[in-house]
Design a protein around this motif. Structure first.
Motif, PDB file in Angstrom:
ATOM      1  N   ASN A   8      11.591 -11.224  10.383  1.00 52.50           N
ATOM      2  CA  ASN A   8      12.025 -10.248   9.395  1.00 52.50           C
ATOM      3  C   ASN A   8      13.384  -9.686   9.804  1.00 52.50           C
ATOM      4  OD1 ASN A   8      12.242  -7.395   8.179  1.00 52.50           O
ATOM      5  ND2 ASN A   8      10.530  -8.264   7.062  1.00 52.50           N
TER       6      ASN A   8
ATOM      7  N   VAL B  94      10.367   1.431   9.639  1.00 50.32           N
ATOM      8  CA  VAL B  94       9.162   0.826   9.078  1.00 50.32           C
ATOM      9  C   VAL B  94       7.963   1.745   9.260  1.00 50.32           C
ATOM     10  CG1 VAL B  94       7.550  -1.095   9.291  1.00 50.32           C
ATOM     11  CG2 VAL B  94       9.999  -1.511   9.432  1.00 50.32           C
TER      12      VAL B  94
ATOM     13  N   GLU C 178       9.933  -2.135  20.582  1.00 49.49           N
ATOM     14  CA  GLU C 178       8.858  -2.609  19.704  1.00 49.49           C
ATOM     15  C   GLU C 178       7.497  -2.071  20.132  1.00 49.49           C
ATOM     16  OE1 GLU C 178       6.768  -6.774  18.206  1.00 49.49           O
ATOM     17  OE2 GLU C 178       8.777  -6.802  19.060  1.00 49.49           O
TER      18      GLU C 178
ATOM     19  N   TYR D 103      12.478  -0.349  13.875  1.00 49.85           N
ATOM     20  CA  TYR D 103      11.030  -0.160  13.910  1.00 49.85           C
ATOM     21  C   TYR D 103      10.627   1.195  13.341  1.00 49.85           C
ATOM     22  CZ  TYR D 103      11.564  -4.001  17.209  1.00 49.85           C
ATOM     23  OH  TYR D 103      11.903  -5.187  17.795  1.00 49.85           O
TER      24      TYR D 103
ATOM     25  N   ARG E  48       0.463 -13.125   8.097  1.00 52.08           N
ATOM     26  CA  ARG E  48       0.577 -11.817   8.744  1.00 52.08           C
ATOM     27  C   ARG E  48      -0.696 -11.427   9.470  1.00 52.08           C
ATOM     28  NH1 ARG E  48       1.515  -7.676   4.711  1.00 52.08           N
ATOM     29  NH2 ARG E  48       1.668  -6.377   6.564  1.00 52.08           N
TER      30      ARG E  48
ATOM     31  N   GLU F 160       6.327  -6.072   7.170  1.00 50.55           N
ATOM     32  CA  GLU F 160       6.964  -6.536   8.405  1.00 50.55           C
ATOM     33  C   GLU F 160       5.990  -6.569   9.592  1.00 50.55           C
ATOM     34  OE1 GLU F 160       9.603  -3.750   6.002  1.00 50.55           O
ATOM     35  OE2 GLU F 160       7.646  -3.627   6.974  1.00 50.55           O
TER      36      GLU F 160
ATOM     37  N   MET G  13      15.008  -6.995   9.065  1.00 47.74           N
ATOM     38  CA  MET G  13      15.029  -5.574   9.412  1.00 47.74           C
ATOM     39  C   MET G  13      14.559  -5.361  10.846  1.00 47.74           C
ATOM     40  SD  MET G  13      13.030  -2.348   7.662  1.00 47.74           S
ATOM     41  CE  MET G  13      14.119  -2.315   6.235  1.00 47.74           C
ATOM     42  N   ILE G  14      13.524  -6.089  11.240  1.00 49.30           N
ATOM     43  CA  ILE G  14      12.982  -5.928  12.581  1.00 49.30           C
ATOM     44  C   ILE G  14      13.950  -6.461  13.620  1.00 49.30           C
ATOM     45  CG2 ILE G  14      11.045  -6.488  14.080  1.00 49.30           C
ATOM     46  CD1 ILE G  14      10.540  -4.525  11.741  1.00 49.30           C
TER      47      ILE G  14
ATOM     48  N   PHE H 258       5.171  -6.883  15.128  1.00 51.55           N
ATOM     49  CA  PHE H 258       6.049  -7.037  13.978  1.00 51.55           C
ATOM     50  C   PHE H 258       6.328  -8.513  13.719  1.00 51.55           C
ATOM     51  CE2 PHE H 258       6.867  -2.729  15.394  1.00 51.55           C
ATOM     52  CZ  PHE H 258       6.980  -2.032  14.215  1.00 51.55           C
ATOM     53  N   VAL H 259       6.560  -8.842  12.456  1.00 49.53           N
ATOM     54  CA  VAL H 259       6.898 -10.210  12.080  1.00 49.53           C
ATOM     55  C   VAL H 259       8.280 -10.537  12.641  1.00 49.53           C
ATOM     56  CG1 VAL H 259       7.304 -11.779  10.146  1.00 49.53           C
ATOM     57  CG2 VAL H 259       5.504 -10.030   9.999  1.00 49.53           C
TER      58      VAL H 259
END
Length: 222
Positions: free
Chosen positions: A183, A194, A56, A191, A146, A104, A185-186, A179-180
């Motif tokens: 989420n 995105v 990340e 990463y 966010r 995200e 996807m995360i 990053f959230v």
């Protein structure tokens, strides 16, 4: 005589230091459990290692660089004001357009002032400026959840060191912070997908190319 005086001085300093350590230790021991207040850095090392290992941190830096290169992250203010002028709104429109591309990702807004006025007043003014920016971004389609935090640096980080009025110091700065976490996807560690989404989507799809064989052979006729 000088040597004796020197040794006495060293001994006195050592005794004083030992006494201070003993006093601090005794005070810590006698305090009620749970009264120790940390400086906010406890756990930072573990958090940093986790961010590095799961990838990340690297991609946060990549996206932060993109944001800084593609969008003006700073808006400036008139003296003793938190009102957004036309130039500030134009910059924030660009920031909002960028931020909307990355649902995200979290961002943070830092408020700053020049050195005119008291530190306490400037702390409040820096916060008012940061809140003005967050309010504008939210009104242009960015979720408040966010915008991770609104932070005031007050007069502590001037770009131009002067006791007088300085517009460059009267600013807010928007930065990528992470990053959230919820989420999906995360959580899958995607990463790069995105960060580089814009580049991937802007590429020419293979179906749009003619006369190219991606298997290594010729795609034309005999």
């Amino acid at each position: 005589m000088a040597r004796t005086t020197h040794l006495i001085l060293i001994g006195a300093l050592a005794t004083t230091a030992l006494s201070a350590c003993t006093t601090d230790s005794r005070r810590s021991f006698l305090n009620e459990a749970g009264t120790f207040q940390g400086d906010g850095t406890f756990g930072n090392a573990t958090m940093n290692n986790t961010l590095v290992q799961n990838g990340e941190k690297r991609y946060v830096l990549d996206l932060a660089n993109r944001f800084a290169n593609e969008v003006d992250s700073t808006v400036n203010f008139a003296f003793n004001s938190s009102q957004l002028d036309a130039a500030a709104r134009a910059t924030l429109n660009q920031q909002a357009n960028f931020i909307r591309q990355f649902p995200e990702v979290r961002f943070r807004v830092y408020g700053h002032t020049d050195l005119v006025g008291s530190a306490a007043y400037n702390q409040r003014l820096g916060l008012a400026r940061a809140r003005a920016v967050v309010g504008y971004l939210v009104s242009h389609g960015i979720s408040a959840t966010r915008l991770e935090a609104v932070v005031s640096k007050g007069e502590t980080q001037p770009l131009v060191v002067t006791q007088g009025r300085e517009r460059k110091n009267r600013r807010t700065v928007t930065e990528v912070t992470g990053f959230v976490e919820d989420n999906p996807m995360i959580l899958d560690g995607k990463y790069a997908q995105v960060v580089y989404r814009g580049y991937v989507e802007s590429a020419i799809a293979p179906t749009g190319l003619t006369g190219v064989d991606f298997t290594g052979g010729s795609s034309g006729g005999e």
